[in-house]
Motif scaffolding. Structure first.
Motif, PDB file in Angstrom:
ATOM      1  N   SER A 176       0.835  -0.829   0.260  1.00 28.16           N
ATOM      2  CA  SER A 176       0.212   0.214   0.035  1.00 28.16           C
ATOM      3  C   SER A 176       1.043   1.170  -0.587  1.00 28.16           C
ATOM      4  CB  SER A 176      -0.411   0.193   1.192  1.00 28.16           C
ATOM      5  OG  SER A 176      -0.170  -0.205   2.463  1.00 28.16           O
ATOM      6  N   ALA A 177       2.081   1.604   0.382  1.00 28.27           N
ATOM      7  CA  ALA A 177       2.748   2.208   0.650  1.00 28.27           C
ATOM      8  C   ALA A 177       3.733   2.512  -0.292  1.00 28.27           C
ATOM      9  CB  ALA A 177       4.002   2.399   2.239  1.00 28.27           C
ATOM     10  N   ARG A 178       3.839   1.886  -0.929  1.00 31.66           N
ATOM     11  CA  ARG A 178       5.212   1.844  -1.983  1.00 31.66           C
ATOM     12  C   ARG A 178       3.310   1.998  -3.803  1.00 31.66           C
ATOM     13  NH1 ARG A 178      10.272  -2.467  -2.572  1.00 31.66           N
ATOM     14  NH2 ARG A 178      10.789  -1.513  -0.294  1.00 31.66           N
ATOM     15  N   CYS A 179       2.709   1.573  -3.928  1.00 31.63           N
ATOM     16  CA  CYS A 179       1.434   1.981  -4.719  1.00 31.63           C
ATOM     17  C   CYS A 179       1.534   3.424  -4.511  1.00 31.63           C
ATOM     18  CB  CYS A 179       0.699   0.515  -5.075  1.00 31.63           C
ATOM     19  SG  CYS A 179       0.885  -1.028  -5.128  1.00 31.63           S
ATOM     20  N   GLY A 180       1.234   3.333  -3.689  1.00 31.15           N
ATOM     21  CA  GLY A 180       0.835   5.135  -3.280  1.00 31.15           C
ATOM     22  C   GLY A 180       1.304   5.991  -3.586  1.00 31.15           C
ATOM     23  N   TYR A 181       3.413   5.944  -3.490  1.00 26.98           N
ATOM     24  CA  TYR A 181       3.606   6.891  -3.840  1.00 26.98           C
ATOM     25  C   TYR A 181       3.827   6.570  -5.387  1.00 26.98           C
ATOM     26  CZ  TYR A 181       7.745   9.047  -4.836  1.00 26.98           C
ATOM     27  OH  TYR A 181       9.088  10.110  -5.501  1.00 26.98           O
ATOM     28  N   ARG A 182       4.374   5.225  -5.869  1.00 23.04           N
ATOM     29  CA  ARG A 182       3.761   4.632  -7.156  1.00 23.04           C
ATOM     30  C   ARG A 182       2.578   5.566  -8.084  1.00 23.04           C
ATOM     31  NH1 ARG A 182       8.182   2.776 -10.985  1.00 23.04           N
ATOM     32  NH2 ARG A 182       7.195   1.363 -12.906  1.00 23.04           N
ATOM     33  N   CYS A 183       1.627   5.710  -7.593  1.00 20.85           N
ATOM     34  CA  CYS A 183       0.058   6.183  -8.404  1.00 20.85           C
ATOM     35  C   CYS A 183       0.075   7.599  -7.611  1.00 20.85           C
ATOM     36  CB  CYS A 183      -0.585   5.198  -7.648  1.00 20.85           C
ATOM     37  SG  CYS A 183      -0.496   3.145  -8.554  1.00 20.85           S
ATOM     38  N   SER A 184       0.493   8.056  -6.861  1.00 21.28           N
ATOM     39  CA  SER A 184       0.531   9.741  -6.558  1.00 21.28           C
ATOM     40  C   SER A 184       0.603  11.173  -7.806  1.00 21.28           C
ATOM     41  CB  SER A 184       1.604  10.152  -5.632  1.00 21.28           C
ATOM     42  OG  SER A 184       3.128  10.251  -5.932  1.00 21.28           O
ATOM     43  N   LYS A 185       0.929  10.673  -8.730  1.00 21.32           N
ATOM     44  CA  LYS A 185       1.288  11.210  -9.562  1.00 21.32           C
ATOM     45  C   LYS A 185      -0.117  10.573 -10.747  1.00 21.32           C
ATOM     46  CE  LYS A 185       5.385  13.705  -9.834  1.00 21.32           C
ATOM     47  NZ  LYS A 185       6.881  14.147  -9.312  1.00 21.32           N
ATOM     48  N   SER A 186      -1.181   9.843 -10.813  1.00 22.00           N
ATOM     49  CA  SER A 186      -1.341   9.152 -11.890  1.00 22.00           C
ATOM     50  C   SER A 186      -2.909  10.037 -11.895  1.00 22.00           C
ATOM     51  CB  SER A 186      -1.945   7.761 -10.861  1.00 22.00           C
ATOM     52  OG  SER A 186      -3.078   6.650 -12.202  1.00 22.00           O
ATOM     53  N   GLY A 187      -3.679  10.355 -12.693  1.00 19.52           N
ATOM     54  CA  GLY A 187      -4.193  11.229 -13.539  1.00 19.52           C
ATOM     55  C   GLY A 187      -5.618   9.656 -13.188  1.00 19.52           C
ATOM     56  N   ARG A 188      -5.095   9.268 -12.850  1.00 22.54           N
ATOM     57  CA  ARG A 188      -6.813   7.922 -12.567  1.00 22.54           C
ATOM     58  C   ARG A 188      -5.900   7.687 -11.174  1.00 22.54           C
ATOM     59  NH1 ARG A 188      -9.302   5.226 -18.008  1.00 22.54           N
ATOM     60  NH2 ARG A 188     -11.013   4.790 -15.938  1.00 22.54           N
ATOM     61  N   ALA A 189      -5.885   7.518  -9.753  1.00 25.44           N
ATOM     62  CA  ALA A 189      -5.275   6.821  -8.696  1.00 25.44           C
ATOM     63  C   ALA A 189      -5.751   5.752  -8.160  1.00 25.44           C
ATOM     64  CB  ALA A 189      -5.533   7.919  -7.359  1.00 25.44           C
ATOM     65  N   LYS A 190      -7.376   5.690  -8.182  1.00 30.07           N
ATOM     66  CA  LYS A 190      -8.230   4.197  -8.148  1.00 30.07           C
ATOM     67  C   LYS A 190      -7.327   3.220  -8.806  1.00 30.07           C
ATOM     68  CE  LYS A 190     -11.782   6.410  -4.823  1.00 30.07           C
ATOM     69  NZ  LYS A 190     -13.155   6.365  -5.122  1.00 30.07           N
ATOM     70  N   MET A 191      -7.727   3.716  -9.899  1.00 30.87           N
ATOM     71  CA  MET A 191      -6.742   2.600 -10.863  1.00 30.87           C
ATOM     72  C   MET A 191      -5.763   1.959 -10.643  1.00 30.87           C
ATOM     73  SD  MET A 191      -8.110   2.475 -15.019  1.00 30.87           S
ATOM     74  CE  MET A 191      -6.988   3.407 -15.671  1.00 30.87           C
ATOM     75  N   CYS A 192      -4.811   2.985 -10.600  1.00 30.92           N
ATOM     76  CA  CYS A 192      -3.678   2.346 -10.359  1.00 30.92           C
ATOM     77  C   CYS A 192      -3.131   2.428  -9.378  1.00 30.92           C
ATOM     78  CB  CYS A 192      -2.915   4.059 -11.013  1.00 30.92           C
ATOM     79  SG  CYS A 192      -0.677   3.823 -10.356  1.00 30.92           S
ATOM     80  N   LEU A 193      -3.910   1.566  -8.450  1.00 30.62           N
ATOM     81  CA  LEU A 193      -4.226   1.866  -7.014  1.00 30.62           C
ATOM     82  C   LEU A 193      -4.043   0.472  -6.908  1.00 30.62           C
ATOM     83  CD1 LEU A 193      -4.348   4.382  -4.532  1.00 30.62           C
ATOM     84  CD2 LEU A 193      -2.535   3.353  -4.647  1.00 30.62           C
ATOM     85  N   ARG A 194      -5.648  -0.119  -7.546  1.00 32.34           N
ATOM     86  CA  ARG A 194      -5.352  -1.425  -7.783  1.00 32.34           C
ATOM     87  C   ARG A 194      -4.901  -2.471  -8.437  1.00 32.34           C
ATOM     88  NH1 ARG A 194     -11.522  -0.481  -9.772  1.00 32.34           N
ATOM     89  NH2 ARG A 194     -10.266  -0.775 -11.495  1.00 32.34           N
ATOM     90  N   ALA A 195      -4.842  -2.055 -10.039  1.00 32.37           N
ATOM     91  CA  ALA A 195      -3.384  -2.568 -10.944  1.00 32.37           C
ATOM     92  C   ALA A 195      -2.727  -3.077 -10.216  1.00 32.37           C
ATOM     93  CB  ALA A 195      -3.920  -1.877 -11.546  1.00 32.37           C
ATOM     94  N   CYS A 196      -1.603  -1.763  -9.725  1.00 30.90           N
ATOM     95  CA  CYS A 196      -0.198  -1.921  -8.465  1.00 30.90           C
ATOM     96  C   CYS A 196      -0.479  -2.908  -7.791  1.00 30.90           C
ATOM     97  CB  CYS A 196       0.036  -0.489  -8.248  1.00 30.90           C
ATOM     98  SG  CYS A 196       1.660  -0.741  -7.669  1.00 30.90           S
ATOM     99  N   GLY A 197      -1.853  -2.756  -6.832  1.00 30.21           N
ATOM    100  CA  GLY A 197      -1.319  -3.478  -5.023  1.00 30.21           C
ATOM    101  C   GLY A 197      -1.364  -5.654  -5.985  1.00 30.21           C
ATOM    102  N   THR A 198      -2.214  -5.457  -7.124  1.00 27.36           N
ATOM    103  CA  THR A 198      -2.442  -6.957  -7.599  1.00 27.36           C
ATOM    104  C   THR A 198      -1.377  -7.285  -7.709  1.00 27.36           C
ATOM    105  OG1 THR A 198      -4.734  -6.601  -7.966  1.00 27.36           O
ATOM    106  CG2 THR A 198      -3.542  -8.593  -9.536  1.00 27.36           C
ATOM    107  N   CYS A 199      -0.581  -6.406  -8.521  1.00 26.47           N
ATOM    108  CA  CYS A 199       0.719  -6.883  -9.562  1.00 26.47           C
ATOM    109  C   CYS A 199       2.002  -7.108  -7.874  1.00 26.47           C
ATOM    110  CB  CYS A 199       1.523  -5.724 -10.318  1.00 26.47           C
ATOM    111  SG  CYS A 199       0.470  -5.329 -11.327  1.00 26.47           S
ATOM    112  N   CYS A 200       1.988  -5.649  -6.976  1.00 24.82           N
ATOM    113  CA  CYS A 200       2.565  -6.248  -6.255  1.00 24.82           C
ATOM    114  C   CYS A 200       2.907  -7.314  -5.419  1.00 24.82           C
ATOM    115  CB  CYS A 200       2.162  -5.024  -5.112  1.00 24.82           C
ATOM    116  SG  CYS A 200       3.458  -4.920  -3.609  1.00 24.82           S
ATOM    117  N   GLN A 201       0.914  -7.592  -4.907  1.00 25.20           N
ATOM    118  CA  GLN A 201       1.359  -9.217  -4.408  1.00 25.20           C
ATOM    119  C   GLN A 201       1.545 -10.256  -4.672  1.00 25.20           C
ATOM    120  OE1 GLN A 201      -2.696  -9.472  -3.704  1.00 25.20           O
ATOM    121  NE2 GLN A 201      -3.247  -7.626  -2.052  1.00 25.20           N
ATOM    122  N   ARG A 202       1.205 -10.274  -6.750  1.00 24.10           N
ATOM    123  CA  ARG A 202       2.068 -11.325  -6.869  1.00 24.10           C
ATOM    124  C   ARG A 202       3.565 -11.593  -7.193  1.00 24.10           C
ATOM    125  NH1 ARG A 202      -2.765 -11.187 -12.088  1.00 24.10           N
ATOM    126  NH2 ARG A 202      -5.039 -11.517 -10.518  1.00 24.10           N
TER     127      ARG A 202
END
Length: 93
Positions: free
Chosen positions: A36-62
């Motif tokens: 959550s912390a790493r994806c929060g930073y990774r998606c901090s400049k995204s225009g679609r933050a919720k979608m970015c966080l969801r995809a990043c979280g899945t990728c991070c867990q896998r």
């Protein structure tokens, strides 16, 4: 008779331990990261933050990793860089 029972118990115990280790750590990594912390930073400049966080979280867990920075640097985490959607598009932000 006792030797055979002892060996089978040892074998079952070994399999149980290996299953616990494999399921407890993503892709054999010995530590867990704070997705959550790493994806929060990774998606901090995204225009679609919720979608970015969801995809990043899945990728991070896998994969057990998230590339540093807000974009790029995917060579640090090849699993993250190579994951695709069902349509063949790049999954991880």
């Amino acid at each position: 008779m006792a030797c055979k029972a002892g060996r089978s118990l040892l074998c079952i115990s070994l399999v149980a331990v290996l299953l616990l280790v494999e399921t407890a750590t993503p892709h054999g990594q010995a530590y867990a990261i704070d997705c959550s912390a790493r994806c929060g930073y990774r998606c901090s400049k995204s225009g679609r933050a919720k979608m970015c966080l969801r995809a990043c979280g899945t990728c991070c867990q896998r994969c057990g990793c998230v590339p540093p920075g807000t974009s790029g640097n995917e060579n640090v985490c090849p699993c993250y860089a190579n994951m695709t959607t069902h349509n063949g598009r790049h999954k991880c932000p």
